[in-house]
Design a protein around this motif. Structure first.
Motif, PDB file in Angstrom:
ATOM      1  N   HIS A 293      17.332 -39.439   3.068  1.00 18.38           N
ATOM      2  CA  HIS A 293      16.799 -40.391   2.091  1.00 18.38           C
ATOM      3  C   HIS A 293      15.886 -39.736   1.058  1.00 18.38           C
ATOM      4  O   HIS A 293      15.186 -40.441   0.322  1.00 18.38           O
ATOM      5  N   SER A 294      15.878 -38.413   0.979  1.00 18.52           N
ATOM      6  CA  SER A 294      15.091 -37.759  -0.067  1.00 18.52           C
ATOM      7  C   SER A 294      15.910 -37.728  -1.349  1.00 18.52           C
ATOM      8  O   SER A 294      17.099 -38.066  -1.371  1.00 18.52           O
ATOM      9  N   ARG A 295      15.282 -37.301  -2.440  1.00 20.12           N
ATOM     10  CA  ARG A 295      15.979 -37.225  -3.718  1.00 20.12           C
ATOM     11  C   ARG A 295      17.173 -36.280  -3.596  1.00 20.12           C
ATOM     12  O   ARG A 295      17.120 -35.264  -2.911  1.00 20.12           O
ATOM     13  N   GLY A 296      18.246 -36.620  -4.300  1.00 18.58           N
ATOM     14  CA  GLY A 296      19.394 -35.730  -4.360  1.00 18.58           C
ATOM     15  C   GLY A 296      20.487 -36.001  -3.371  1.00 18.58           C
ATOM     16  O   GLY A 296      21.490 -35.300  -3.358  1.00 18.58           O
TER      17      GLY A 296
ATOM     18  N   LEU B  66      16.463 -28.686  -6.476  1.00 16.34           N
ATOM     19  CA  LEU B  66      16.006 -29.791  -7.309  1.00 16.34           C
ATOM     20  C   LEU B  66      14.484 -29.842  -7.354  1.00 16.34           C
ATOM     21  O   LEU B  66      13.827 -29.706  -6.322  1.00 16.34           O
ATOM     22  N   HIS B  67      13.952 -30.070  -8.550  1.00 13.50           N
ATOM     23  CA  HIS B  67      12.540 -30.442  -8.639  1.00 13.50           C
ATOM     24  C   HIS B  67      12.357 -31.832  -8.049  1.00 13.50           C
ATOM     25  O   HIS B  67      11.418 -32.090  -7.293  1.00 13.50           O
ATOM     26  N   GLY B  68      13.245 -32.756  -8.410  1.00 12.67           N
ATOM     27  CA  GLY B  68      13.276 -34.072  -7.805  1.00 12.67           C
ATOM     28  C   GLY B  68      12.360 -35.107  -8.425  1.00 12.67           C
ATOM     29  O   GLY B  68      12.416 -36.281  -8.048  1.00 12.67           O
ATOM     30  N   ASP B  69      11.522 -34.705  -9.396  1.00 14.58           N
ATOM     31  CA  ASP B  69      10.568 -35.655  -9.956  1.00 14.58           C
ATOM     32  C   ASP B  69      10.205 -35.252 -11.389  1.00 14.58           C
ATOM     33  O   ASP B  69       9.031 -35.188 -11.757  1.00 14.58           O
ATOM     34  N   LEU B  70      11.213 -35.024 -12.220  1.00 11.97           N
ATOM     35  CA  LEU B  70      10.978 -34.573 -13.598  1.00 11.97           C
ATOM     36  C   LEU B  70      10.582 -35.763 -14.475  1.00 11.97           C
ATOM     37  O   LEU B  70      11.352 -36.238 -15.317  1.00 11.97           O
ATOM     38  N   LEU B  71       9.361 -36.204 -14.284  1.00 15.06           N
ATOM     39  CA  LEU B  71       8.809 -37.342 -14.993  1.00 15.06           C
ATOM     40  C   LEU B  71       7.703 -36.877 -15.935  1.00 15.06           C
ATOM     41  O   LEU B  71       7.234 -35.735 -15.848  1.00 15.06           O
ATOM     42  N   PRO B  72       7.269 -37.739 -16.864  1.00 21.78           N
ATOM     43  CA  PRO B  72       6.306 -37.294 -17.874  1.00 21.78           C
ATOM     44  C   PRO B  72       5.071 -36.590 -17.331  1.00 21.78           C
ATOM     45  O   PRO B  72       4.644 -35.574 -17.877  1.00 21.78           O
ATOM     46  N   GLY B  73       4.462 -37.093 -16.271  1.00 19.51           N
ATOM     47  CA  GLY B  73       3.238 -36.485 -15.782  1.00 19.51           C
ATOM     48  C   GLY B  73       3.410 -35.115 -15.165  1.00 19.51           C
ATOM     49  O   GLY B  73       2.418 -34.405 -14.938  1.00 19.51           O
ATOM     50  N   ASN B  74       4.652 -34.710 -14.923  1.00 17.92           N
ATOM     51  CA  ASN B  74       4.903 -33.442 -14.238  1.00 17.92           C
ATOM     52  C   ASN B  74       5.406 -32.342 -15.160  1.00 17.92           C
ATOM     53  O   ASN B  74       5.718 -31.246 -14.701  1.00 17.92           O
TER      54      ASN B  74
END
Length: 289
Positions: free
Chosen positions: A145-148, A193-201
């Motif tokens: 259930h993790s990203r990817g 995978l980084h898995g969390d390529l969102l603005p804050g990161n």
């Protein structure tokens, strides 16, 4: 935040962090400590002097992230065109704070926000492609259930979440796009995978992308999971530039990742993290446009 984001959230007031640092790392006791306000959800962050940052988990499910980063970022960093955090020290629980915590180098720059230009699209696409090209033969197994992983793993959680936030989004359209994502053909090979390529990161320094931080979702799996930045950070032409040669199936799965993260976050953080709520709504609007 005015109210805790999590039912079991642990407080990290500056006086506690000061005591932890001074007692466990007395050679840094003369450095000023400044709390950093951010929209993150699982760590509190305090800058320590000019070149260090203290990161403290605020909830139990985030406690293994620093060790994941400490173990694997030195493996990945030589392959990447943007800077990543460097671990400096690990602190132990004490004075009522129950978790292991960590000290890292401070990376200069600001968290990106808003829509980025062609140069940024090329830079982040180059970073993504370099990360995905690193051999995975020594990578840890993906956690369930993790990203990817297959989006179908999340279907029982995402469909009810879409219905719950139906007053904020076009629920029928969102459900249709989610179904398309779940049914899209599977990818061929797992990648890092980084898995969390969102603005804050994603950080920019002097108007150029400079670093990618917060690797707590690091794993291997579907390369489409790292395409979410296309909807979080870019408008139409720049989004197409960032997506590059991603095929229709990958784009569909990427929209699914955007949808799943957003609709799960919206009800959970609706009253406690306005930054995450606004970010999620912007990304959903881009997916639905």
């Amino acid at each position: 935040m005015t109210h805790p984001m999590h039912p079991d959230q642990v407080a990290t007031p500056p006086q506690l962090v000061r005591r932890l640092v001074d007692e466990q790392f007395p050679h840094w006791a003369d450095r000023p400590l400044t709390r950093i306000r951010h929209a993150g959800t699982d760590h509190d962050v305090h800058r320590l002097g000019d070149d260090l940052v203290v990161r403290l988990p605020v909830v139990a499910w985030a406690t293994d992230q620093a060790e994941l980063e400490r173990r694997w970022l030195p493996v990945l960093a030589p392959h990447l065109p943007l800077a990543v955090p460097t671990h400096r020290a690990t602190g132990r629980p004490d004075h009522g704070y129950p978790f292991t915590w960590s000290v890292w180098d401070w990376l200069p720059g600001r968290s990106v926000d808003g829509r980025l230009d062609d140069a940024a699209a090329d830079a982040l696409a180059g970073f993504r492609d370099a990360l995905h090209a690193v051999p995975t033969d020594v990578a840890p197994p993906r956690r369930p259930h993790s990203r990817g992983g297959p989006l179908a793993e999340l279907d029982d959680e995402v469909q009810p979440a879409i219905r719950r936030v139906g007053d904020l989004v076009d629920a029928p359209r969102t459900l249709a796009l989610w179904a398309e994502a779940v049914q899209a053909p599977r990818w061929t090979d797992d990648v890092w995978l980084h898995g969390d390529l969102l603005p804050g990161n994603v950080l920019a320094d002097e108007d150029r992308l400079s670093a990618v931080i917060d690797w707590g979702c690091l794993t291997t799996g579907d390369p489409a999971a790292d395409l979410v930045a296309g909807w979080h950070l870019f408008d139409g032409p720049q989004r197409r530039r960032f997506l590059g040669d991603a095929d229709d199936a990958a784009a569909a799965r990427a929209r699914g990742w955007v949808i799943s993260q957003a609709v799960i976050a919206l009800p959970y953080y609706r009253d406690t993290n306005p930054g995450i709520v606004a970010q999620s709504l912007r990304a959903l609007a881009a997916v639905l446009s």
